[in-house]
Design an enzyme around this catalytic site. Structure first.
Site, mmCIF file in Angstrom:
data_model
loop_
_atom_site.group_PDB
_atom_site.id
_atom_site.type_symbol
_atom_site.label_atom_id
_atom_site.label_comp_id
_atom_site.label_asym_id
_atom_site.label_seq_id
_atom_site.Cartn_x
_atom_site.Cartn_y
_atom_site.Cartn_z
ATOM 1 C CG ASN A 170 39.871 15.973 -27.682
ATOM 2 O OD1 ASN A 170 39.875 14.743 -27.714
ATOM 3 N ND2 ASN A 170 39.375 16.708 -28.653
ATOM 4 C CB THR A 181 34.354 20.235 -30.176
ATOM 5 O OG1 THR A 181 34.506 18.883 -30.587
ATOM 6 C CG2 THR A 181 35.075 20.458 -28.865
ATOM 7 C CB ALA A 190 58.254 11.399 -26.874
ATOM 8 C CB CYS A 243 40.637 17.649 -32.082
ATOM 9 S SG CYS A 243 39.621 17.184 -33.475
ATOM 10 C CG LEU A 261 33.737 10.260 -34.590
ATOM 11 C CD1 LEU A 261 33.083 10.843 -35.835
ATOM 12 C CD2 LEU A 261 33.361 8.806 -34.410
HETATM 13 C C1 UGA Z 1 41.295 13.437 -31.328
HETATM 14 C C2 UGA Z 1 40.759 12.449 -30.280
HETATM 15 O O1 UGA Z 1 41.652 11.334 -30.183
HETATM 16 C C3 UGA Z 1 39.367 11.971 -30.657
HETATM 17 O O2 UGA Z 1 38.842 11.128 -29.629
HETATM 18 C C4 UGA Z 1 38.468 13.204 -30.793
HETATM 19 O O3 UGA Z 1 37.147 12.845 -31.174
HETATM 20 C C5 UGA Z 1 39.036 14.138 -31.833
HETATM 21 O O4 UGA Z 1 40.367 14.518 -31.454
HETATM 22 C C6 UGA Z 1 38.151 15.350 -31.914
HETATM 23 O O5 UGA Z 1 38.032 16.079 -30.924
HETATM 24 O O6 UGA Z 1 37.437 15.510 -32.913
HETATM 25 P P1 UGA Z 1 42.419 13.217 -33.755
HETATM 26 O O7 UGA Z 1 42.659 14.688 -33.672
HETATM 27 O O8 UGA Z 1 41.835 12.625 -34.994
HETATM 28 O O9 UGA Z 1 41.432 12.749 -32.556
HETATM 29 O O10 UGA Z 1 43.826 12.519 -33.560
HETATM 30 P P2 UGA Z 1 44.578 11.657 -32.457
HETATM 31 O O11 UGA Z 1 44.743 10.280 -32.933
HETATM 32 O O12 UGA Z 1 43.977 11.823 -31.135
HETATM 33 O O13 UGA Z 1 46.009 12.364 -32.481
HETATM 34 C C7 UGA Z 1 46.164 13.746 -32.166
HETATM 35 C C8 UGA Z 1 47.615 14.158 -32.263
HETATM 36 O O14 UGA Z 1 48.362 13.606 -31.189
HETATM 37 C C9 UGA Z 1 48.331 13.704 -33.544
HETATM 38 O O15 UGA Z 1 49.138 14.769 -34.023
HETATM 39 C C10 UGA Z 1 49.198 12.553 -33.094
HETATM 40 O O16 UGA Z 1 50.338 12.356 -33.878
HETATM 41 C C11 UGA Z 1 49.563 13.012 -31.677
HETATM 42 N N1 UGA Z 1 49.950 11.908 -30.781
HETATM 43 C C12 UGA Z 1 49.058 10.947 -30.445
HETATM 44 C C13 UGA Z 1 51.235 11.885 -30.251
HETATM 45 O O17 UGA Z 1 52.078 12.769 -30.532
HETATM 46 N N2 UGA Z 1 51.567 10.885 -29.378
HETATM 47 C C14 UGA Z 1 50.697 9.908 -29.025
HETATM 48 O O18 UGA Z 1 51.076 9.018 -28.217
HETATM 49 C C15 UGA Z 1 49.418 9.944 -29.575
#
Ligand code: UGA
Length: 432
Positions: A211, A121, A255, A263, A153
């Site tokens: 993101n 990134t 929430a 990320c 991902l």
């Molecule tokens: C994120 C993106 O979703 C990927 O598409 C991207 O490739 C990646 O960053 C990156 O840039 O490499 P990731 O960090 O693995 O992926 O995790 P997510 O599933 O997106 O969750 C991120 C955070 O948001 C977590 O702490 C999760 O608990 C939080 N979250 C997610 C919430 O608090 N509420 C939600 O409704 C969804």
């Protein structure tokens, strides 16, 4: 195709392994000798469901190998991925020194036309800088193209996301590079998934925009959860109500304890920096970041409402990773809570199915339980930070018996307030 992937970390390892699994010959290059030796023995530096098995199959089939020898990997490959880390520097910018280091090495060893792919990134404009670094390091001028191909991902779902993506974004500046990239992703395209070709700068921005948009949705819901907590209403109902609007959609509206990981926090801050550098308004993202930081502290403040004096109290924490299905604790909300609990001289008991070792390295003073039940024995409160599936259907009566006081602070809203009340718990859920 013959492919080199620089960086055998999270992104590089998943990308290289999946491309090998699609039938390519992939050499993963890393500067850390021990990591390379371990990978050649099948020992992975990260936990990602399904990855170990794929590494095993593809190394056995001789489509995947690991090395520290950058020169031979560059010489043998038509396509070179740069998938090294871009940590956040002190001023919030992405630190590109590893990326430029690889670019220099490519310039030194290039022996024919190659497509160099920015997979890490990187801020808008980085492909131009990578081109300059390669150019500067080349003794004899040879043709090459730098392409942007951001990864989307999610940790815990990375193999699925690679093989079955919503879309593949490719930013190219020449037809030659476009043809190579088309060949590279034809296997994915054949499954009906869109491979979108665009210009390099748009592609670089798409990564940050995706993101930042997702982080914005989370902070937006966390902001509203503060309101439902004060005014009444249930944030889960609000999420359902707006999520059914097809223009909004249901995902990333939960929430909770704030977003973490390697990320969202870093990318939001890096995009703020890029906006500011270009004299553009970054106020939306500044708020997104601020709301998130506050939300990470919110759980601690809620706990204090029930237990104003935490000194000597035993607090059990379920879930330490920044989200389920990963052992990653970077920017994890659990660490913010742990720091505050240590300051207040509380005793901490904790459980996490995979992230325990990573937390134990920095917090050996924590008492780690082997099971969720064992962790709560005699605790004054249970705080849930990560929504691992195994917490969802436990024996609530047993939990009540084990806790000294039946107090649950549910940072991920995995239980229902009405049911918990009937069971005799004092229960707090975010925004409910
Ligand atoms: C994120 C993106 O979703 C990927 O598409 C991207 O490739 C990646 O960053 C990156 O840039 O490499 P990731 O960090 O693995 O992926 O995790 P997510 O599933 O997106 O969750 C991120 C955070 O948001 C977590 O702490 C999760 O608990 C939080 N979250 C997610 C919430 O608090 N509420 C939600 O409704 C969804």
């Amino acid at each position: 195709m013959d492919i080199a992937v620089f960086g055998a970390g999270y992104v590089g390892l998943v990308t290289g392994t999946c491309l090998a699994n699609l039938g390519n010959n992939v050499i993963c290059v890393d500067i850390v000798k021990e990591r390379v030796e371990n990978l050649n023995k099948g020992i992975l530096p990260i936990y990602e469901p399904g990855l170990k098995e794929l590494v095993e199959i593809n190394t056995k089939e001789k489509r995947l190998s690991f090395t520290t020898d950058a020169k031979s990997a560059i010489e043998k490959s038509q396509v070179i991925f740069i998938a090294v880390g871009t940590p956040q520097s002190d001023n919030g910018e992405a630190d590109l020194s590893y990326v430029f280091g690889v670019a220099k090495s490519i310039g030194e060893h290039i022996n024919g036309y190659k497509v160099i792919i920015d997979k890490s990134t990187v801020p808008v404009g980085t492909a131009d800088k990578v081109t300059k670094h390669i150019d500067a390091a080349m003794k004899t001028k040879l043709p090459f193209d730098v392409v942007s191909n951001p990864e989307f991902l999610r940790e815990g779902e990375a193999i699925k996301d690679f093989m079955n993506p919503d879309r593949v974004i490719v930013g190219v500046g020449s037809d030659r590079a476009r043809q190579m990239m088309h060949k590279l992703y034809v296997g994915i395209e054949r499954t009906g998934k869109p491979v979108i070709f665009t210009d390099v700068k748009s592609s670089e921005l798409i990564k940050y925009a995706a993101n930042a948009m997702l982080a914005t949705r989370i902070s937006f819901m966390n902001m509203l959860s503060q309101l439902t907590e004060k005014m009444g209403g249930d944030i889960k109902e609000v999420a359902r109500g707006i999520g059914l609007d097809s223009r909004i959609g249901p995902r990333f509206l939960q929430a909770g304890v704030g977003y973490g990981g390697s990320c969202f926090p870093k990318d939001v801050r890096a995009l703020i920096k890029t906006l500011e550098e270009n004299d553009c308004d970054a106020s939306i993202l500044e708020s997104v970041d601020q709301v998130n930081e506050k939300q990470k502290m919110h759980i601690f403040h809620q706990l204090k409402k029930f237990l104003p004096n935490l000194k000597g109290k035993t607090i059990a924490i379920w879930g330490l990773s920044f989200k389920p299905k990963t052992d990653d604790i970077r920017e994890a909300p659990s660490l913010v809570l742990i720091k505050k609990l240590i300051e207040e001289k509380a005793n901490i008991h904790a459980f996490d199915p995979v992230a325990k070792d990573n937390v134990e390295k920095i917090h050996p003073e924590i008492n780690f339980g082997k099971t969720p039940y064992e962790t709560i024995r005699g605790a004054d409160a249970l705080v849930i930070i990560t929504e691992w599936d195994e917490f969802r259907a436990l024996d609530m009566n047993e939990i009540k018996l084990l806790l000294k006081t039946p107090l649950i602070i549910d940072g991920r809203n995995i239980y229902e307030p009405d049911e918990m009340k009937v069971l005799g718990f004092t229960y707090y859920g975010v925004g409910r």
